[in-house]
Enzyme design. Structure first.
Site: not given
Length: 243
Positions: A196, A109, A49, A51
Site C-alpha cells: 500500500r 498481491y 496476516r 490487515d
C-alpha cells in the site's frame, strides 16, 4: 491429520486475518466454524496476516484436525457454516510438517484503483478511487525500480515486528482495465503496509507530485517519514501464495 485450505474472503467487515480481542477476524470465523464441526478448539495458521479491509482470493491456511476427515466433506461442512463473505475454495490433506507461512516461496498481491472522477456504486469496496489523471507509463517506470532485492524500510509501517526489512520483489507492474488501474506484485515476502505504501509512491509519480527518481532515493534512504502515506486497504487483494 493436517489440512491445507485455500480461502477467498471480503475483508471489509473484519479486523483482518489475525485474532484480536473483542473484534471480528477471519481467523476467528474459520476457527469458530471448525469448532462447530469438530466440537472443540482448532487453531488455524495462515500464510500471511492480511490487515483490516484487505481482501483475499488465494489465502492459504493449515490446521490439524482431531480425527480423520474426508477433504470433500470438510470443504462442504466449512462452507455451510462460514458466513457468505468467507469461502473455502479448496481443502486438501497436507504433510504433517506443512507450514503455510514458512514454506511459502512467494506471495502475489493486486491493488486496484478506479481512476475516474465519479464514484462507483459497486467498486467502492474493492477499488480505491483516484480522481486525478494518472500516467500509467510513469507508474510502470516507478514499479520497475522495486524489482530485485532491496531494503524496504521506507515502505513499512513503523513499529512492525519483522527482524529484517530486506525483501525480494519478483514482479512489479501496472496494467489498465478500462477505467481501472491494476497493480500486480509478487515477492518472497512483504512487510506490513509495504504494498500500500509502494502504491502510494507510484500514484504520486503518476500524478506528477513525485519525481520518478525519488523512488530510488526512498529505497536507498530507508526513511519511512519521507515516503508517501499508504493508500486505503480496500483496494488490496492477496491473490495467491506459491509453494
Amino acid at each position: 491429520m493436517r489440512f491445507r485450505l485455500t480461502l477467498a474472503y471480503d475483508g471489509g467487515n473484519y479486523c483482518g486475518w489475525q485474532l484480536q480481542p473483542g473484534k471480528d477476524s477471519i481467523q476467528g470465523r474459520v476457527e469458530g466454524a471448525l469448532a462447530a464441526i469438530f466440537g472443540g478448539s482448532v487453531r488455524v495458521y495462515a500464510a500471511g496476516r492480511t490487515d483490516a479491509g484487505v481482501h483475499a482470493r488465494g489465502q492459504v491456511a493449515a490446521f490439524d484436525v482431531p480425527r480423520p476427515f474426508e477433504a470433500a466433506d470438510l470443504l462442504r461442512a466449512l462452507n455451510a457454516v462460514l458466513p457468505r463473505d468467507i469461502v473455502v475454495t479448496e481443502a486438501l490433506p497436507a504433510a504433517d510438517d506443512f507450514d503455510p507461512r514458512r514454506d511459502a516461496r512467494s506471495r502475489i498481491y493486486e491493488y486496484r484503483i478506479l481512476n475516474r472522477g465519479r464514484r462507483s456504486a459497486f467498486d467502492y469496496r474493492y477499488a480505491w478511487r483516484a480522481g486525478l489523471p494518472l500516467d500509467l507509463s510513469a507508474m510502470n517506470a516507478a514499479a520497475a525500480q522495486f524489482i530485485g532485492e532491496h531494503d524496504f524500510a521506507a515502505f513499512r509501517t513503523l513499529g512492525s515486528e519483522q527482524l529484517t526489512t530486506v525483501r525480494k520483489v519478483l514482479v512489479s507492474e501496472w496494467r489498465r482495465d478500462g477505467d481501472r488501474l491494476v497493480y500486480h506484485v509478487e515477492a518472497t515476502a512483504f512487510l506490513r503496509h509495504m504494498v500500500r505504501t509502494m502504491v502510494g509512491a507510484m500514484v504520486a509519480v503518476g500524478s506528477g507530485k513525485l519525481p520518478l527518481e525519488r523512488i530510488g532515493q526512498l529505497i536507498e534512504g530507508r526513511d519511512r517519514g519521507l515516503a508517501p502515506a499508504a493508500v486505503p486497504a480496500h483496494g488490496l487483494f492477496l491473490l495467491a501464495v506459491r509453494y
